[in-house]
Design a protein around this motif. Structure first.
Motif: not given
Ligand code: HDD
Ligand code: HEM
Ligand code: HEM
Lengths: 479, 338
Positions: A97-98, A100-102, A104-106, B66, B313, B317, B320
């Motif tokens: 989960a981390y 994806v959250m930290t 992949f979205f970035l 995503t 987070v 998200i 951005y």
């Protein structure tokens, strides 16, 4: 008929092997792009911008391949390995989960700005987006390597009724093999890209493309390669020592060593035979393994025969695949060492005009050797992962969960059909990817060197059709 | 750990179900519009028009997708046993969807990077990939509504849902194009929207009619008094949006400005309402009629550590993501690397 277990394993191995090819490129290529861009900003030399514009295309392509195969990966856990999540989900889950959250979205958000924002956003924002994409891929690597390393050297948890519960997240994240594996993987990515850049640039050079940017790319690739490979070998050695401590059976398989004892030779070549429990045609350096692993000729090194239960059940991984993939990786590593340092030694000699590092001074055979070495990083990385992962068998999570306990009870024919489907698609896509990379390389040869920083060479849309005609795409006729 | 008097085993699963629901909804509308554009590409009047269509989604599709990874990830981490059960039951449709996503994702790149003579091939794969993805998602939705049973009837229903969702995606894609394009493409997009809205409405209608019939629980949930009264706004609002859309599309929204966004925003509203209806039907089940979110949830400690991260987070998200939409605001321009 093969059973669902073995088919699922093949399918998983095929998927992850395909996936890892592309992150291996994007992780380091993101940083290389930032390097090219900053070099341009500092020197004002357009050759760096040309490098940027060429490699950003390869990046975009590799990234898309990484994303689609990664999405496949995230479904595989559920479709084929439900037992994995049911038993260690409390630990694997938060880590994924981390990621994806930290990460992949970035990447996914800023890649749009990085690719298509050059002339739309202020320069600092574009540079920041490039940085964030590179940072994002590195974060992905961090989280997934944490998970993978935890599967190799689990700690910080307790088992209740066959289900793992986290007791200490700090121990889980900083598990014993994580720092080594992370460093080794990041270096592997750096090396893969260094040799890819040097190799494709060498191909352009051989095809007669003598632009400044081509020479600089060969130099940059070789230099980074030469810098990283000794560190990689050192890191690999430490990694091996760490594995010796936590997964001795894996090291015994890597070394092809059957008997525990001192003065163990280092097997350079041999054909391991699990039936006879010996190596055929062995070529070995006396005391070698003891010296490498224990730093003394009479150090005691574990052997495979220690990992056979009383009743004859084999508790160590299959020997031959581990033994061979380890040799492929190390062999490739030494080839990289020789080639990069050898080439630099030649380049160090002054050319007629007194300048050093003239690509002209590179002997033909070395130049030619750079081309196939463009793929050496892929080879070593795959081989390394095979060593690692097959070396963990029969465990999925060392000492906690064995692989057969995790598989889904999906009927074998169904798994077989999807496996064939994936293999066909992956083969086709790999072929398409390599062809397009070569095509872009060959096409770049015809471009004129950049003389000013105006748009004109990077239309992503209709790259092939409209731009070859020189004009931008026509506006859609208003009614 | 309690929250508002609820024990952790109560509120955490609920929080995660909401978070997962939120990311599925975002996925459906965001990837929905770009899949829809993909489905519409064969209808493009010219190659330039097709390029513009793809350019309108180029900077966004990856982030849109995503949300799917996040949704599956949350299902995986918060409700592991449900994750295994659902995905191994839907093994083949999931495979079809993944193949679709693969083909589509790589075609974005290949269609403009491969030799010109292969462009048509990659255009076709782009279309086929988008179609496979939306059909299989609709099919899975239908099976899920039917309680994950495979009988001829449920398969028939799932097939109808596959068509309905595909039309729905095409519709939302067309409204996106109305907002992001001008000239001939915009005129075409209006025509596509007018056709696909019928399919979308039929799909939503079919699911609404079928849902109460699936089980007694659902029947009571929807059609007993006074619940029916609280729920009345859902169908009423949906019908209002439909009529706004239908009439709005008649007058051909044109050009710049907010007006061109009305169809897209109404389409978002419509999808959201339909989605809320579904969510209401299934709560508290994560596997229909078999497993509730409370039974399937993983250990509270693991959930808590994810939730803490998510609180920080997810807003970041979203922020951005808004930045990206701002950077690529206005009518679509050609996508360039330089
Ligand atoms: C460019 C790629 C590359 C190169 C040149 C090397 N490696 Fe490597 N190696 C990897 C890429 C890699 C890898 C793919 O990244 C692995 C798989 C898992 C990992 O952390 O790194 C790996 C795994 C791996 C392992 C397995 C550890 C375990 O799983 O327990 C060992 C012992 C080494 N390496 C040692 C070496 C040595 C002694 C090298 C000297 C030449 C070497 N590697 C070169
Ligand atoms: C970092 C994330 C990774 C995770 C979480 C992971 C997890 C797994 C799992 C669940 C299996 C079980 C299937 C099996 O035992 O056959 C497996 C096996 C395997 N993995 Fe990995 N893996 C990772 C990375 C990789 C990479 C990058 C590669 C290769 C390039 C790789 C190659 C393999 C191979 C070859 C097997 C099969 C071993 C065997 O069956 O003998 N893995 N891994
Ligand atoms: C079982 C293991 C794995 C799973 C489930 C997985 C999943 C994914 C997913 C879903 C994506 C797409 C992200 C997006 O939408 O942007 C992705 C991309 C990525 N993965 Fe993996 N992955 C696995 C193994 C690995 C390994 C072993 C590495 C590296 C060591 C890795 C590194 C990356 C990186 C750097 C990216 C982003 C860049 C790119 O797309 O090329 N992954 N992965």
């Amino acid at each position: 008929m093969m059973d669902a277990l073995i088919l699922s394993r093949i399918q998983f191995a095929a998927n992850i092997s395909f996936h890892i090819l592309f992150p291996t490129i994007t992780i380091a290529l993101g940083w290389f792009l930032l390097f090219f861009k900053l070099r341009f900003q500092w020197t004002g030399d357009l050759k760096w911008m040309e490098a940027y514009r060429f490699w950003v295309k390869i990046f975009a392509l590799s990234f898309a391949m990484g994303v689609v195969s990664g999405i496949t990966m995230s479904f595989q856990f559920g479709t084929n390995w439900p037992g994995f999540m049911e038993s260690v989900g409390n630990i694997a889950g938060p880590l994924l989960a981390y990621e994806v959250m930290t990460a992949f979205f970035l990447e996914a958000v800023f890649i749009g700005i990085m690719l298509f924002g050059f002339s739309r956003v202020p320069n600092w924002l574009h540079t920041t987006a490039t940085f964030l994409v590179a940072f994002g891929t590195t974060m992905s690597t961090f989280w997934i390597i944490v998970l993978n390393s935890w599967m190799h050297t689990p700690q910080g948890f307790e088992m209740v009724d066959g289900v793992a519960f986290a007791t200490n997240w700090w121990e889980i994240i900083f598990n014993p093999s994580m720092p080594y594996r992370l460093a080794h993987m990041l270096l592997a990515s750096g090396l893969t890209v260094s040799f890819l850049i040097a190799g494709l640039a060498a191909l352009r050079y051989i095809l007669g493309d003598r632009k400044e940017t081509v020479r600089s790319q060969i130099r940059a690739g070789l230099t980074f390669g030469a810098l990283l490979i000794p560190i990689q070998i050192f890191a690999g050695d430490l990694h091996g020592l760490n594995t010796l401590e936590h997964q001795p059976a894996k090291v015994a398989a890597m070394e092809g060593n059957w008997e525990t004892g001192p003065n163990t030779p280092l097997v350079l070549f041999g054909i391991p035979d699990e039936e006879a429990r010996t190596n055929h045609f062995e070529v070995a350096i006396p005391n070698g393994a003891s010296i490498i692993l224990k730093h003394s000729p009479d150090g005691v090194v574990p052997g495979l025969n220690d990992f056979v239960a009383e009743d004859g059940t084999v508790l160590h991984p299959p020997v031959a695949p581990v033994f061979w993939s380890f040799r492929v990786m190390v062999g490739t590593g030494f080839a990289m060492l020789l080639l990069s340092w050898g080439s630099l030694a030649f380049l160090w000699r002054r050319a007629d005009d007194g300048r050093r590092f003239a690509i002209r001074r590179l002997p033909k055979p070395l130049l030619w050797a750079l081309v196939p070495m463009a793929l050496s990083g892929w080879l070593a990385t795959l081989a390394g992962w095979y060593t690692t992962e097959i070396g963990r068998q029969p465990w999925l999570v060392t000492g906690v969960l064995d692989t057969s306990a995790a598989v889904a009870d999906v009927p074998a024919p169904m798994v077989l059909s999807t496996l064939i489907g994936y293999l066909a698609i992956y083969a086709a896509l790999l072929f398409a990817y390599l062809s397009v990379v070569v095509y872009l390389t060959i096409k770049a040869r015809h471009g004129e060197p950049l003389t000013e920083l105006t748009p004109g060479s990077g239309a992503a849309v209709v790259d092939a059709i409209t731009r070859d005609g020189g004009a931008g795409p026509r506006a859609i006729p208003a009614e | 750990m309690e929250l508002l008097g609820f024990p952790a085993t109560q509120w955490l699963p609920f929080a995660f179900a909401s978070l997962m629901g939120f990311s599925i909804l975002l996925y459906v509308i965001l990837d929905g519009y770009d899949l829809g554009v993909g489905i519409l590409t064969p209808l493009a009047g010219s190659e330039e028009e097709r390029d513009m269509m793809v350019a309108s989604i180029g900077p966004f599709w990856d982030a849109n997708e995503t949300w799917l990874v996040l949704a599956v990830g949350l299902l995986l981490v918060a409700f592991p046993s449900a994750h295994g059960l659902i995905l191994s039951t839907l093994y083949l449709p999931v495979f079809v969807m993944l193949v679709g996503l693969i083909l589509r994702g790589v075609s974005f790149e290949f269609r403009v990077k491969a030799r010109a003579k292969y462009k048509a091939l990659w255009n076709n794969l782009f279309f086929i990939g988008s179609l496979m993805t939306s059909l299989s998602q609709g099919f899975m939705l239908g099976l899920y509504v039917m309680g994950l049973q495979f009988t001829p009837l449920t398969i028939l229903f799932a097939t109808l849902c596959a068509l309905g969702l595909t039309m729905g995606y095409a519709f939302i894609g067309a409204t996106w194009l109305i907002a992001k394009s001008e000239g001939a493409l915009q005129v075409d997009a209006v025509a596509w929207a007018r056709k696909s809205i019928l399919g979308a409405a039929a799909g939503i209608g079919a699911i609404s009619v079928a849902t109460p019939l699936v089980s007694e629980r659902l029947w009571n949930k929807w059609l007993s008094f006074p619940e029916a009264l609280y729920l009345a706004p859902l169908p009423i609002l949906s019908l209002m949006l439909l009529s706004i859309l239908w009439r709005g599309l008649e007058t051909h929204p044109r050009g710049e400005g907010v007006r061109a966004w009305i169809p897209f925003i109404s389409a978002l509203g419509l999808f959201t309402l339909a989605y809320i209806g579904l969510a209401y039907s299934f709560y508290p089940y994560v596997v229909p009629e078999k497993l509730t979110i409370f039974e399937a949830a993983s250990a509270p400690e693991s959930l808590l550590i994810i939730l803490v991260g998510a609180m920080v987070v997810v807003p970041t998200i979203l922020a951005y993501t808004i930045l990206a939409y701002w950077v690529f605001r206005g009518k679509t321009r050609e996508l360039r690397y330089d």
